[in-house]
Each structure stands twice: as C-alpha cells, then as structure tokens.
Write an enzyme that holds these catalytic residues in place. Structure first.
Site, PDB file in Angstrom:
ATOM      1  N   THR A  48       0.835  -1.204   0.000  1.00  0.00           N
ATOM      2  CA  THR A  48       0.000   0.000   0.000  1.00  0.00           C
ATOM      3  C   THR A  48       0.868   1.251   0.000  1.00  0.00           C
ATOM      4  O   THR A  48       0.571   2.214  -0.711  1.00  0.00           O
ATOM      5  CB  THR A  48      -0.957   0.009   1.211  1.00  0.00           C
ATOM      6  OG1 THR A  48      -1.754  -1.173   1.166  1.00  0.00           O
ATOM      7  CG2 THR A  48      -1.858   1.236   1.204  1.00  0.00           C
ATOM      8  N   CYS A  49       1.942   1.233   0.773  1.00  0.00           N
ATOM      9  CA  CYS A  49       2.820   2.401   0.863  1.00  0.00           C
ATOM     10  C   CYS A  49       3.476   2.709  -0.475  1.00  0.00           C
ATOM     11  O   CYS A  49       3.504   3.862  -0.918  1.00  0.00           O
ATOM     12  CB  CYS A  49       3.896   2.171   1.921  1.00  0.00           C
ATOM     13  SG  CYS A  49       3.240   1.717   3.541  1.00  0.00           S
ATOM     14  N   HIS A  50       3.995   1.683  -1.120  1.00  0.00           N
ATOM     15  CA  HIS A  50       4.781   1.853  -2.339  1.00  0.00           C
ATOM     16  C   HIS A  50       3.930   2.022  -3.596  1.00  0.00           C
ATOM     17  O   HIS A  50       4.302   2.788  -4.491  1.00  0.00           O
ATOM     18  CB  HIS A  50       5.718   0.641  -2.513  1.00  0.00           C
ATOM     19  CG  HIS A  50       6.658   0.754  -3.660  1.00  0.00           C
ATOM     20  ND1 HIS A  50       7.648   1.716  -3.720  1.00  0.00           N
ATOM     21  CD2 HIS A  50       6.768   0.033  -4.805  1.00  0.00           C
ATOM     22  CE1 HIS A  50       8.325   1.575  -4.852  1.00  0.00           C
ATOM     23  NE2 HIS A  50       7.808   0.566  -5.520  1.00  0.00           N
TER      24      HIS A  50
END
Length: 162
Positions: A48-50
């Site tokens: 999700t972050c990347h």
C-alpha cells in the site's frame, strides 16, 4: 496521547540521506516558517505504501506546492538506507523528502505508533497524514485500516487545503 489539530509537532531527529551520507534533520528544521505535508507509512516498499500512498503525493506534488505547501515529507520507521533506496526506486526527483524515524522517536511522541505488529517485528508508524504550519498541526488524518490510503492520501490533503 495522539496529537491533534492545534498541537505543535513533537521535536524529534530524523535521519536523512545527504550527498555526504547519513545526516539528520529535526522537526523544527523541517517545519520552521513553512507549511509542510507530512505523511507516515508503516513501511517502505510495502504494497500500500509503495504502490498507492506515495505515488499520489508524487503525482500531485506540484499541485500541493501550488496551494502553498513548502515541503512534502514521508516518514517511516525504517533505517536511512532503506528510505534512501525507496526514494531512488520511486523516482521522486527530489519532490518529497524521505525521513527515517529509526527509533520511532517521532511516532511515539506524537502517539502515532503502530504495533509492534508481527509482520513488521517492532513498533512502526500508523498510516497518517498531516499539514503543519510553522510546526502547528492544522490537519490530521489517521487511517483506521493500515492497508488503505484514502483519508491520508494526496487527494484528501488537496481537499483539506481547499
């Protein structure tokens, strides 16, 4: 206790990669006299972050700056070398500052810690986004579900800026 709108950001030291190797920047160095968007993620390179959270800020960096944002920074409880690798892999072209909160100093002081979570092995950052003007929080959102980046994404920050 979690920080809230109207609070000052807690003073902490972040590790950053410089041309000369690892360096440091403090909360006050980052925010003094500036409007800053700071978003926290559980981990660099995590799905999700990347693939979701960071790309929105990269895509909308110029629009955010056009709305008066002086600095956009992403924070994670990863070491400075991981954050440097993430910055390079993300092709952010210097639009976003990558901050390593190695010992979770900031997230603990701000009440924004997550865990320790078995998948990460130790305390990490909750997924959050805030706007600070000269170190004072004017907007804060925290995701209830770490795998989502809706309340804390670039679109939510653009809406908050009006």
């Amino acid at each position: 206790m979690t920080i809230k709108v109207g609070d000052r950001l807690p003073e902490a030291s972040f590790k950053v990669m410089t041309a000369d190797g690892p360096g440091e920047i403090s909360t006050s160095d980052l925010t003094s006299g500036k409007t800053v968007v700071l978003f926290g993620v559980p981990g660099a390179f995590t799905p999700t972050c990347h693939m979701n959270h960071l790309p929105g800020f990269v895509e909308h960096a110029e629009t955010l700056k056009g709305k008066g944002v002086d600095e956009i920074a992403v924070l994670s409880v990863n070491d400075v070398f991981v954050m440097d690798a993430w910055e390079k892999a993300s092709n952010t072209a210097g639009q976003i500052q990558f901050l390593s909160d190695t010992a979770a100093e900031f997230v603990e002081a701000a009440g924004l810690g997550l865990g320790p979570a078995p998948i990460f092995g130790h305390l990490r950052s909750q997924r959050f986004a805030l706007i600070a003007k000269d170190g004072e929080v004017t907007f804060l959102a925290i995701e209830e579900t770490p795998g989502e980046a809706t309340k804390t994404g670039a679109a939510a920050i653009l809406e908050a800026l009006g």
